[in-house]
Design a protein around this motif. Structure first.
Motif, PDB file in Angstrom:
ATOM      1  N   ASP A 295       0.779  -0.988  -0.234  1.00 37.79           N
ATOM      2  CA  ASP A 295      -0.079  -0.110   0.004  1.00 37.79           C
ATOM      3  C   ASP A 295       0.899   1.154  -0.166  1.00 37.79           C
ATOM      4  N   ALA A 296       0.781   2.056  -1.068  1.00 31.23           N
ATOM      5  CA  ALA A 296       1.643   3.152  -1.181  1.00 31.23           C
ATOM      6  C   ALA A 296       1.259   4.337  -0.243  1.00 31.23           C
ATOM      7  N   GLU A 297      -0.028   4.292   0.225  1.00 27.98           N
ATOM      8  CA  GLU A 297      -0.376   5.237   0.900  1.00 27.98           C
ATOM      9  C   GLU A 297      -0.480   4.709   2.530  1.00 27.98           C
ATOM     10  N   ALA A 298       0.012   3.612   3.051  1.00 23.15           N
ATOM     11  CA  ALA A 298       0.481   3.364   4.239  1.00 23.15           C
ATOM     12  C   ALA A 298       1.196   4.461   5.029  1.00 23.15           C
ATOM     13  N   PRO A 299       0.762   4.760   6.372  1.00 24.73           N
ATOM     14  CA  PRO A 299       1.582   5.772   6.911  1.00 24.73           C
ATOM     15  C   PRO A 299       2.955   5.423   6.944  1.00 24.73           C
ATOM     16  N   MET A 300       3.366   4.166   7.244  1.00 24.01           N
ATOM     17  CA  MET A 300       4.856   3.766   7.131  1.00 24.01           C
ATOM     18  C   MET A 300       5.596   4.143   5.759  1.00 24.01           C
ATOM     19  N   VAL A 301       4.793   4.077   4.712  1.00 24.47           N
ATOM     20  CA  VAL A 301       5.540   4.585   3.572  1.00 24.47           C
ATOM     21  C   VAL A 301       5.579   5.813   3.475  1.00 24.47           C
ATOM     22  N   THR A 302       4.408   6.700   3.639  1.00 26.17           N
ATOM     23  CA  THR A 302       4.483   8.143   3.471  1.00 26.17           C
ATOM     24  C   THR A 302       5.421   8.940   4.582  1.00 26.17           C
ATOM     25  N   ARG A 303       5.855   8.114   5.549  1.00 24.31           N
ATOM     26  CA  ARG A 303       6.580   8.677   6.456  1.00 24.31           C
ATOM     27  C   ARG A 303       8.189   8.327   6.191  1.00 24.31           C
ATOM     28  N   ALA A 304       8.293   7.053   5.515  1.00 22.58           N
ATOM     29  CA  ALA A 304       9.618   6.744   5.247  1.00 22.58           C
ATOM     30  C   ALA A 304      10.696   7.538   4.434  1.00 22.58           C
ATOM     31  N   HIS A 305      12.091   7.176   4.139  1.00 30.23           N
ATOM     32  CA  HIS A 305      12.747   7.915   3.446  1.00 30.23           C
ATOM     33  C   HIS A 305      12.867   7.478   2.019  1.00 30.23           C
ATOM     34  N   TYR A 306      12.649   5.968   2.127  1.00 26.68           N
ATOM     35  CA  TYR A 306      12.378   5.340   0.722  1.00 26.68           C
ATOM     36  C   TYR A 306      11.443   4.112   0.983  1.00 26.68           C
TER      37      TYR A 306
ATOM     38  N   ALA B 224       0.167  19.103  18.782  1.00 29.46           N
ATOM     39  CA  ALA B 224       0.221  17.859  17.918  1.00 29.46           C
ATOM     40  C   ALA B 224       1.867  18.118  17.465  1.00 29.46           C
ATOM     41  N   PRO B 225       2.669  17.218  17.450  1.00 25.90           N
ATOM     42  CA  PRO B 225       4.100  17.393  16.726  1.00 25.90           C
ATOM     43  C   PRO B 225       3.799  17.803  15.343  1.00 25.90           C
ATOM     44  N   THR B 226       4.890  18.797  14.932  1.00 26.97           N
ATOM     45  CA  THR B 226       4.670  19.139  13.603  1.00 26.97           C
ATOM     46  C   THR B 226       4.612  18.103  12.388  1.00 26.97           C
ATOM     47  N   PRO B 227       3.635  18.039  11.598  1.00 29.48           N
ATOM     48  CA  PRO B 227       3.378  17.130  10.879  1.00 29.48           C
ATOM     49  C   PRO B 227       4.600  16.887   9.822  1.00 29.48           C
ATOM     50  N   ARG B 228       4.826  15.840   9.546  1.00 31.07           N
ATOM     51  CA  ARG B 228       6.138  15.540   8.658  1.00 31.07           C
ATOM     52  C   ARG B 228       5.774  15.535   7.295  1.00 31.07           C
ATOM     53  N   VAL B 229       6.363  16.300   6.518  1.00 35.45           N
ATOM     54  CA  VAL B 229       6.063  16.389   5.010  1.00 35.45           C
ATOM     55  C   VAL B 229       6.710  15.057   4.545  1.00 35.45           C
ATOM     56  N   SER B 230       5.843  14.513   3.669  1.00 35.22           N
ATOM     57  CA  SER B 230       6.300  13.019   3.214  1.00 35.22           C
ATOM     58  C   SER B 230       7.528  13.360   2.142  1.00 35.22           C
ATOM     59  N   THR B 231       8.737  12.978   2.226  1.00 37.67           N
ATOM     60  CA  THR B 231       9.718  13.145   1.362  1.00 37.67           C
ATOM     61  C   THR B 231      10.202  11.643   0.736  1.00 37.67           C
ATOM     62  N   VAL B 232       9.062  10.686   0.849  1.00 33.80           N
ATOM     63  CA  VAL B 232       9.486   9.474   0.587  1.00 33.80           C
ATOM     64  C   VAL B 232      10.108   9.215  -0.997  1.00 33.80           C
ATOM     65  N   GLU B 233      11.225   8.635  -1.211  1.00 29.29           N
ATOM     66  CA  GLU B 233      11.331   8.293  -2.454  1.00 29.29           C
ATOM     67  C   GLU B 233      11.182   6.873  -2.970  1.00 29.29           C
ATOM     68  N   ILE B 234      10.142   6.670  -3.849  1.00 25.56           N
ATOM     69  CA  ILE B 234      10.090   5.401  -4.339  1.00 25.56           C
ATOM     70  C   ILE B 234      11.225   4.707  -5.056  1.00 25.56           C
TER      71      ILE B 234
END
Ligand SMILES: Cc1cc2nc3c(=O)[nH]c(=O)nc-3n(C[C@H](O)[C@H](O)[C@H](O)COP(=O)(O)OP(=O)(O)OC[C@H]3O[C@@H](n4cnc5c(N)ncnc54)[C@H](O)[C@@H]3O)c2cc1C
Ligand SMILES: Nc1ncnc2c1ncn2[C@@H]1O[C@H](COP(=O)(O)O)[C@@H](O)[C@H]1O
Lengths: 329, 257
Positions: A295-306, B224-234
């Protein structure tokens, strides 16, 4: 005066205790107070030398070390007596420990006996005058600003709330040995014996540089082979979600989160973990997070670096094969 | 016969983002369910086991709003025989106040002929996480206390408790009466059976009100802690992402050639 309860391991002061010392020094800097340490329990070499080096590095002028054979086995009430003796003899305005099981337990005894408030898991000083702290609640998903304006401000510092930084000027730490005023009552709830644990090695998880995580997505107790192989190839430890332990797939000693272990590895690879706040509470200090999830929308994914999106049972074996091929293992 | 009192706290069951009430004094729980900490579920399980072995009773207690009856009934569905609700608006209660309210019940019941040899609690509440109520309660009752305990067993008039310490499993032996704070991991809480649920509906639940002025928690506000902006690299999808993953592992230096 600020007093810090320092916990020790075989090398000296524990990392989280050094964090608490840095936190105390920052508070002292803004209030002009001095920082003393108190270290309790057996201190065989090289722990003693290591401790003194760590304290000097943190700019601590004086360490109070109680001398009493009855402190050899841990008893929270006896430790708290030894700490209260120091708080009184130094007329301390603040007592700080790290937010470990022992840190919080000893502080709870001290705060109760001094009839003052205690704040657990502080991450920041909110205001110095009057003193108010910011601390983690709901496993770190919310913060509480809390007044701490009783005679002695008693609080624990959340693990990894700050980096242990050396003081601008190292100190020559003096040692003050003293006889604590421990009573027999303090010894009623004392460790009678310790059984070393062979299989269930929680220290391996909390100290690992790499942790491979597994959640409900793992799919069953018999479906961990690939995940365990990846863990081994990376020389890391396996950490799991509460769903995994509740279903009996893996032991509780491997659980990461609010009611499990808190980890701070260089790399965390959560596979099939959604990233509920209570799990995040235990893994948010990881330097880098690489999530594997369908799931690309899972919180773990959106909060991850990669992240890699897809079925972990296809992705993990492919990573293992690639690692073996590229590293020649 | 050993009587056990087990203390639980009704808390919002949040998994995602935590919403706060407008006055910043509590979690906005209008759209979530309620639960208790896993530590407390294990304490309830241990209370049930200890009393079924000794022939005593396990009483479950909560300090909080009237709705806490839900959590008390759930505990009775898995083996507690009766419940006490100390009904109060606990938003401004600090851990010393909660301990005081529990101690009052222990003293009142002792005066009425029911003494609790063992009080079990969770190690830390799931919401406020004060890490103090068990210790403050123990001093209020003048009893020895342990925290971070995984299992308890009775041995005559003593209790043997085990918990994880820095060097292995620590074993304690305490005289009763005692106060023990339980941590998840030693036992698996059982699920309620249908007869258990039926019985819990009719089981006795006494409501009392505290008769002291709370000292307060020192809470100024929640934020609430400052929300993290997603910086994920797929890095990719499916097994074809494996080379990119290994490139990353090498770049991070967690594996070396
Ligand atoms: C007070 C309290 C304390 C708690 N303490 C903890 C704690 O210490 N630790 C903890 O972990 N939880 C804790 N929890 C529970 C927590 O709220 C969550 O229920 C739990 O973390 C969810 O586990 P999970 O991510 O494995 O499962 P789920 O939330 O069910 O997520 C499964 C994930 O796997 C993914 N997935 C499914 N199949 C695959 C596949 N084949 N490949 C890849 N991905 C897949 C899904 O997309 C999903 O994101 C606590 C709860 C409470 C109320
Ligand atoms: N309002 C409450 N009612 C009953 N028990 C409580 C309450 N608050 C805390 N406790 C108990 O004390 C434990 C530790 O809570 P705390 O010290 O607030 O972190 C919890 O796990 C509960 O078992």
């Amino acid at each position: 005066m600020i007093v810090v309860l320092v916990e020790t391991d075989a090398q000296g002061a524990t990392v989280v205790s050094r964090e608490a010392l840095t936190f105390a020094r920052d508070l002292a800097g803004s209030s002009g107070a001095a920082v003393h340490a108190v270290a309790i329990g057996p201190l065989p070499e090289p722990a003693r030398t290591g401790l003194l080096a760590h304290l000097a590095d943190q700019g601590v002028q004086l360490v109070h070390i109680p001398q009493d054979d009855r402190l050899a086995a841990y008893a929270a009430a006896a430790w708290s007596t030894a700490v209260i003796d120091v708080v009184k003899s130094t007329s301390a305005g603040a007592l700080i420990a790290s937010g470990t099981p022992r840190g919080n337990e000893v502080l709870a005894h001290v705060a109760t006996r001094l009839d003052v408030a205690m704040a657990a898991n502080v991450v920041q000083i909110a205001t110095v005058e009057p003193l108010a702290v910011t601390r983690q609640v709901v496993g770190g998903a919310a913060l509480e600003e809390m007044r701490l304006d009783d005679g002695v401000a008693v609080f624990s510092v959340a693990g990894h709330a700050c980096e242990p930084r050396p003081a601008a000027e190292a100190a020559v730490t003096e040692v003050l040995e003293y006889a604590p005023t421990i009573s027999d009552r303090d010894l009623v709830a004392r460790v009678a014996r310790v059984e070393a644990i062979a299989t269930d090695d929680t220290g391996a998880l909390t100290n690992a540089r790499v942790v491979v995580g597994a959640g409900r997505g793992a799919g069953g107790a018999d479906r961990f082979a690939g995940l365990l192989e990846l863990t081994e190839l990376l020389g890391g430890a396996l950490g799991v979600s509460r769903v995994v332990t509740s279903l009996g797939w893996r032991p509780h000693s491997e659980q990461v989160g609010q009611t499990g272990s808190r980890i701070a590895p260089d790399l965390y690879v959560p596979c099939g973990i959604s990233g509920a706040i209570q799990h995040w509470a235990g893994c948010q200090s990881a330097k880098t997070i690489l999530a594997i999830n369908t799931d690309a929308e899972a919180p773990m994914v959106t909060r991850a670096h990669y992240a890699v999106i897809g079925d972990l049972h296809e992705i993990v074996p492919a990573i293992n094969a690639e690692l073996r091929a590229r590293l020649g293992r | 016969m050993t009587n056990v009192l087990v203390c639980i706290k009704r808390v919002p069951d949040v998994a995602g983002e935590v919403l706060l009430s407008e006055d910043g004094q509590s979690v906005d729980a209008r759209h979530v369910g309620f639960t208790v900490s896993p530590h407390e579920e294990c304490a309830v399980e241990l209370a049930t086991r200890v009393t079924s072995a000794s022939g005593g009773t396990a009483t479950v207690l909560s300090v909080g709003p009237a709705d806490s009856a839900e959590q008390l009934r759930n505990a009775m569905a898995v083996g507690c025989s009766d419940a006490v609700l100390v009904e109060a608006d606990t938003v401004q209660f600090g851990p010393a106040d909660i301990a005081e309210a529990i101690a009052d019940v222990v003293r009142t019941r002792a005066a009425a002929g029911t003494s609790y040899d063992l009080v079990l609690l969770g190690n830390d509440a799931a919401d406020t996480g004060d890490f103090q109520v068990p210790v403050r309660l123990a001093y209020a009752l003048d009893r020895p206390v342990l925290t971070g305990i995984s299992t308890v067993e009775l041995a005559g008039d003593r209790v043997v408790a085990r918990g994880d310490g820095p060097d292995g499993t620590e074993i304690f032996e305490l005289p009763l009466p005692a106060v023990i704070a339980v941590m998840e991991g030693g036992v698996s809480p059982r699920y309620p059976s249908i007869p258990g649920r039926m019985k819990a509906k009719r089981a006795p639940l006494e409501t009392v009100t505290p008769d002291f002025e709370p000292k307060g928690s020192g809470r100024v506000r929640l934020t609430a802690p400052t929300p993290r902006v997603s910086t994920v690299e797929i890095l990719g999808s499916g097994p074809s992402a494996a080379p990119a993953v290994v490139d990353l592992l090498l770049e991070l230096g967690v594996v070396s050639k």
